[in-house]
Design an enzyme around this catalytic site. Structure first.
Site: not given
Ligand code: GLP
Length: 240
Positions: A136, A143, A67, A138
């Site tokens: 959450n 989402e 993404d 995702h």
């Molecule tokens: C982000 C990314 C995800 C990631 C998630 C968790 O928004 N789009 O790919 O897995 O949030 O992030 P983190 O690893 O910093 O907790």
């Protein structure tokens, strides 16, 4: 889903890196599906260390990222392209021309999403997809919602995700409100998936993912539909 519960973040990162390294060693021209966020940083550091020691060769590897924020310039330090360059690509012997991230600076976001989807599908999907999980539930930027998208698409970020990601920006106001993201089908087209989770903040999301049902209220629960998924986590994320 297989579960590997590690003692701490360092162990989780080593186990994850080991699984990625095995794929590269078995298939030097493999396609790696990569994720951003703080969770996989330790895994990337391990891969860099293996490459430094001459244990791993990225010269024939192709990567596809999950993404990217939209709109955002690839030079922006908060872009996922910048993250990947600085956390992995700049430090291993990969050909940057073989590293792909959705283009957050494309004029037409929907057209970029369609192009990226066709490109990933054309590669045959990732040989191994690395995932983190949002608090959450995702995955990538899919989402929780009434319906999820199968293919790469433009999406609006939830207030919770903007809040969670604000720590990387000067303020929550600067977090882009949209993103380009692989869809659930794009992610599930990977041959093998590892999902990493550490810390108490991920406990509820991990619990929902493992609850035994598939629900759009927890996009990660769709991973239960895939035959080769491994959750690699620490005790804080797993034990209630
Ligand atoms: C982000 C990314 C995800 C990631 C998630 C968790 O928004 N789009 O790919 O897995 O949030 O992030 P983190 O690893 O910093 O907790």
């Amino acid at each position: 889903m297989k579960i590997i519960c590690c003692n701490n973040y360092a162990e989780m990162s080593c186990v994850g890196a080991g699984m990625v390294a095995d794929v590269i060693k078995n298939k030097p021209d493999c396609v790696l599906g990569l994720a951003t966020g703080s969770t996989p940083e330790g895994l990337y550091a391990e891969l860099i260390s293996m490459c430094d020691k001459g244990e791993l060769d990225f010269s024939a590897v192709t990567t596809v990222n999950l993404d990217e924020y939209y709109p955002i310039s690839p030079e922006n330090e908060q872009s996922y392209r910048y993250f990947m360059n600085t956390k992995l690509f700049d430090h291993v012997n990969i050909d940057k021309a073989n590293t792909y991230v959705p283009d957050g600076s494309a004029a037409d976001a929907a057209a970029e999403a369609a192009r990226y989807e066709a490109f990933v599908r054309g590669l045959g999907g990732a040989d191994i997809q690395i995932l983190g999980i949002g608090r959450n539930g995702h995955i990538a930027f899919n989402e929780p919602a009434e319906a999820l998208h199968p293919a790469t698409h433009v999406t609006a970020l939830t207030a919770d995700t903007i809040d969670a990601n604000a720590r990387f920006f000067a303020s929550a106001d600067e977090v882009p409100t949209k993103a380009l993201t692989m869809g659930m089908g794009t992610i599930l087209s990977a041959k093998k998936i590892i999902i990493l989770a550490n810390g108490k903040g991920k406990r509820e999301a991990v619990k929902a993912m493992l609850a035994g049902t598939v629900s759009t209220s927890c996009p990660a629960s769709f991973l239960n539909l895939h035959a080769d998924v491994t959750l690699i986590c620490d005790r804080d994320a797993y034990e209630g």
